[in-house]
Design a protein around this motif. Structure first.
Motif, mmCIF file in Angstrom:
data_model
loop_
_atom_site.group_PDB
_atom_site.id
_atom_site.type_symbol
_atom_site.label_atom_id
_atom_site.label_comp_id
_atom_site.label_asym_id
_atom_site.label_seq_id
_atom_site.Cartn_x
_atom_site.Cartn_y
_atom_site.Cartn_z
ATOM 1 N N ARG A 1 0.821 -1.208 0.000
ATOM 2 C CA ARG A 1 0.000 0.000 0.000
ATOM 3 C C ARG A 1 0.857 1.262 0.000
ATOM 4 O O ARG A 1 0.543 2.247 0.645
ATOM 5 N N LEU A 2 1.986 1.181 -0.708
ATOM 6 C CA LEU A 2 2.783 2.383 -0.945
ATOM 7 C C LEU A 2 2.380 2.893 -2.326
ATOM 8 O O LEU A 2 2.798 2.346 -3.336
ATOM 9 N N VAL A 3 1.504 3.908 -2.354
ATOM 10 C CA VAL A 3 0.973 4.388 -3.624
ATOM 11 C C VAL A 3 1.971 5.357 -4.244
ATOM 12 O O VAL A 3 2.068 6.505 -3.829
ATOM 13 N N SER A 4 2.729 4.877 -5.220
ATOM 14 C CA SER A 4 3.706 5.747 -5.875
ATOM 15 C C SER A 4 3.056 6.468 -7.043
ATOM 16 O O SER A 4 2.460 5.848 -7.914
ATOM 17 N N PHE A 5 3.170 7.793 -7.046
ATOM 18 C CA PHE A 5 2.734 8.598 -8.190
ATOM 19 C C PHE A 5 3.909 8.889 -9.108
ATOM 20 O O PHE A 5 3.775 9.670 -10.025
ATOM 21 N N GLY A 6 5.049 8.290 -8.804
ATOM 22 C CA GLY A 6 6.241 8.666 -9.572
ATOM 23 C C GLY A 6 7.022 7.475 -10.075
ATOM 24 O O GLY A 6 8.242 7.524 -10.151
ATOM 25 N N HIS A 7 6.296 6.392 -10.426
ATOM 26 C CA HIS A 7 7.054 5.209 -10.832
ATOM 27 C C HIS A 7 7.740 5.396 -12.180
ATOM 28 O O HIS A 7 8.638 4.633 -12.534
ATOM 29 N N ALA A 8 7.327 6.402 -12.932
ATOM 30 C CA ALA A 8 8.022 6.717 -14.179
ATOM 31 C C ALA A 8 9.495 7.019 -13.904
ATOM 32 O O ALA A 8 10.339 6.836 -14.784
ATOM 33 N N ALA A 9 9.808 7.461 -12.690
ATOM 34 C CA ALA A 9 11.211 7.733 -12.348
ATOM 35 C C ALA A 9 12.049 6.486 -12.573
ATOM 36 O O ALA A 9 13.152 6.564 -13.135
ATOM 37 N N ALA A 10 11.539 5.329 -12.146
ATOM 38 C CA ALA A 10 12.282 4.087 -12.310
ATOM 39 C C ALA A 10 12.451 3.745 -13.796
ATOM 40 O O ALA A 10 13.552 3.443 -14.255
ATOM 41 N N TYR A 11 11.345 3.841 -14.525
ATOM 42 C CA TYR A 11 11.362 3.491 -15.950
ATOM 43 C C TYR A 11 12.315 4.397 -16.731
ATOM 44 O O TYR A 11 13.177 3.930 -17.474
ATOM 45 N N GLY A 12 12.158 5.707 -16.501
ATOM 46 C CA GLY A 12 12.968 6.670 -17.235
ATOM 47 C C GLY A 12 14.443 6.563 -16.871
ATOM 48 O O GLY A 12 15.317 6.601 -17.743
ATOM 49 N N LEU A 13 14.711 6.394 -15.591
ATOM 50 C CA LEU A 13 16.106 6.282 -15.154
ATOM 51 C C LEU A 13 16.754 5.051 -15.787
ATOM 52 O O LEU A 13 17.870 5.128 -16.317
ATOM 53 N N GLY A 14 16.041 3.921 -15.743
ATOM 54 C CA GLY A 14 16.562 2.707 -16.370
ATOM 55 C C GLY A 14 16.800 2.903 -17.857
ATOM 56 O O GLY A 14 17.837 2.504 -18.397
ATOM 57 N N ALA A 15 15.845 3.562 -18.525
ATOM 58 C CA ALA A 15 15.949 3.757 -19.972
ATOM 59 C C ALA A 15 17.134 4.666 -20.315
ATOM 60 O O ALA A 15 17.944 4.355 -21.192
#
Lengths: 319, 289
Positions: free
Chosen positions: A52-66
């Motif tokens: 129940r950790l609602v992340s509104f910023g998971h794009a950070a992980a995707y973008g950083l990895g990319a």
């Protein structure tokens, strides 16, 4: 997940493994992207569905990895496999810091802190032109073949198998994680954090750990996307993607690991189909979300397994 | 240009920016305070306000009619949405609202694109305000001063409305404890519909007022929603005064940051927000950690 579903999953993986022999190249491209997004959505489910950790910023992980894998492939001549896993690792390490700061807060404030970090990275990706290419992003990212026979992974089909292997591997890892004592603590945090603390667990450490794992896997998805698409741009860090991946998790069915993968595939298929039928696909897309919330709160996976269980009950109570 | 005159114009610029942000943030924070909903559609309704305002001012030929009618129409739309959809969800958890308002944002955004097209539309400021005045011999658009004045008037009006009016009392009571308010005979459902409508109407007012400065465009929703979130988070979710402080802080950071640190301007707002949340996880005036 009940034991009855395990054979079904094995069949699905086998079908996916055989898909390149039956599907046209165009469909393979779509399927590859769907699996990458599925990995991304599943990584968020660890945080959202289990803790129940609602992340509104998971794009950070995707973008950083990319960006990380894109940069490594463009500028260091590192082979594909190393760049992808190196980028995922880097994302996980950065996430320890992000997780440490975000878990100072709880609830909506936690969500907003994750959003703030994602937007911070978004802003950096615009301005740090020498590394990120600014608003143009990184283009022409190669799939550099490696030394030990990894060259096969750089073809279209080979890359598909790499993505499939990453997804299956990550799924098994997450599955083991949520069934372990570690996962039990995560569920404890989800249901009642105060009680879990009272039981003697340092819940903050657990939360930081799950953030790190979730970001590392989300980073893996992004790291696969960059060489898949051949580019990495600022949109991969934009909040819209964070919102979309959250929707994928909810539409698929959170807290199930499989559900979010289905949600991602559904999201991609709908976007693709609707945009080929009508200009106004976003309109129908939005209506579908609203309908899902009203009529299918458990998501696709909930619908599917609910149907299965109902069928079994009917059979059991039948003549 | 003298330094004093320059600073003065920058301050007024920042104040006018803060006024626009305040219209957005205050609606969002009222809605959150009452219903624990993070309204993702707030930016889309801001945009809708700008476009409805564009059409109304064209048909009527009068900016002032549009300024009054557009927020009312969007507010009624918001209340209707609460009445038909959100109302069924109050027993559900936060993700349901997230998804439903995200869906609404998509629907409204696309409906705007279908109705008004993809091009940015010019909404002229009314002739009365199209002029330039001189602040310490520096020319300055009168419209921005008008925004500052409107911001002050609306802020005072909302404050008085919350403190003095009967509906304001009911809103405060329901925010504190909806069950208790309901047990005491407050029609909580109607309060929720009104607040959601008022919040959406305020967003539309912001959009309508922003249109003469930045034109009405399809892109205006995506950036502005994040600004609104930042304001509400900085001030503390659910706090009226917090949204005012948050709007001022963000307005000044944006305007001065853009001038003095243009490379960092984008990131600066988030850094401020992070710093504040590190110290006070619930925001400056928030109650929750």
């Amino acid at each position: 997940m009940s034991a009855a579903l395990r054979p079904l999953l094995i069949v699905v993986v086998l079908v996916l493994a055989l898909a390149p022999f039956g599907l046209p190249p165009f469909a393979m491209t779509l399927l590859t992207e769907a699996l990458i997004l599925g990995l991304f959505a599943m990584s968020l489910d660890l945080m959202f569905g289990y803790t129940r950790l609602v992340s509104f910023g998971h794009a950070a992980a995707y973008g950083l990895g990319a960006y990380a894998s894109g940069w490594l492939l463009l500028h260091t001549g590192m082979p594909l496999l190393f760049a992808v896993f190196g980028a995922a690792l880097l994302t996980g390490v950065v996430a320890i810091g992000i997780g440490w700061m975000c878990t100072l807060a709880t609830g909506v404030s936690f969500s907003m802190l994750t959003l703030a970090f994602a937007q911070l990275l978004y802003a950096i990706s615009f301005k740090w032109t020498s590394v990120t290419g600014g608003s143009d992003g990184l283009a022409g990212i190669p799939r550099t073949p490696g030394p030990f026979g990894f060259a096969a992974l750089t073809s279209k089909i080979g890359f598909y198998y790499l993505v499939l292997a990453c997804l299956v591997g990550a799924f098994l890892l997450c599955f083991a994680l949520v069934r372990s004592p570690f996962g039990a603590v995560l569920r404890g945090i989800r249901e009642n954090e105060a009680k879990t603390i009272a039981l003697g667990y340092n819940t903050r450490l657990y939360k930081i750990a799950v953030v790190a794992v979730a970001y590392a896997l989300g980073g893996l998805a992004g790291a696969l996307y960059a060489p898949f698409a051949g580019f990495a741009n600022t949109e991969l860090l934009f909040w819209l993607l964070s919102g979309q991946v959250l929707i994928m998790v909810i539409v698929g069915g959170s807290g199930t690991l499989v559900g979010p993968i289905l949600g991602a595939a559904f999201f991609m298929l709908m976007e693709h189909q609707l945009s080929s039928w009508t200009e106004a696909w976003a309109l129908y897309f939005g209506l579908i979300f609203i309908a899902f919330v009203l009529f299918a709160p458990q998501g696709i996976w909930g619908l599917a397994t609910g149907r299965l269980q109902m069928g079994r009950l009917r059979r059991a109570s039948g003549p | 240009m003298s330094t004093v005159a320059f600073l003065l114009t920058q301050v007024v610029n920042a104040l006018s920016q803060s006024a626009l942000l305040f219209f957005l943030g205050v609606g969002l924070t009222l809605i959150f305070g009452l219903m624990r909903i993070v309204n993702f559609a707030h930016g889309a309704l801001y945009m809708l306000g700008a476009f409805v305002g564009y059409s109304l001012s064209h048909w009527s030929g009068n900016f002032w009619i549009a300024l009054v009618v557009a927020p009312v129409l969007v507010g009624l739309f918001g209340a209707a949405f609460e009445f038909t959809i959100l109302r069924r969800l109050y027993r559900r958890d936060a993700p349901a609202f997230l998804m439903v308002t995200f869906g609404l944002a998509l629907v409204v955004g696309e409906a705007v694109r279908l109705t008004w097209g993809s091009d940015a539309l010019q909404v002229p400021a009314p002739p009365l305000l199209a002029d330039v005045i001189f602040l310490l011999d520096e020319p300055f658009p009168l419209y921005r001063l008008f925004l500052v004045a409107t911001g002050i008037v609306v802020a005072v009006a909302i404050w008085q409305f919350l403190e003095r009016s009967r509906l304001g009392l009911l809103i405060r009571a329901t925010s504190q404890n909806a069950d208790m308010a309901s047990a005491l005979g407050v029609d909580v459902k109607r309060v929720r519909s009104s607040v959601f409508g008022i919040g959406c109407g305020l967003a539309a007012l912001g959009g309508m007022l922003a249109a003469p400065l930045v034109t009405a465009s399809n892109g205006m929703a995506a950036t502005v929603i994040i600004d609104a979130f930042v304001i509400v988070i900085i001030g503390g979710m659910g706090s009226f005064l917090g949204s005012l402080i948050g709007a001022l802080l963000v307005g000044f950071v944006q305007v001065f940051g853009n001038y003095y640190l243009p490379d960092l301007a984008l990131a600066f707002m988030y850094l401020v927000m992070l710093a504040i949340l590190m110290v006070r996880p619930g925001g400056l005036l928030g109650k929750e950690a």
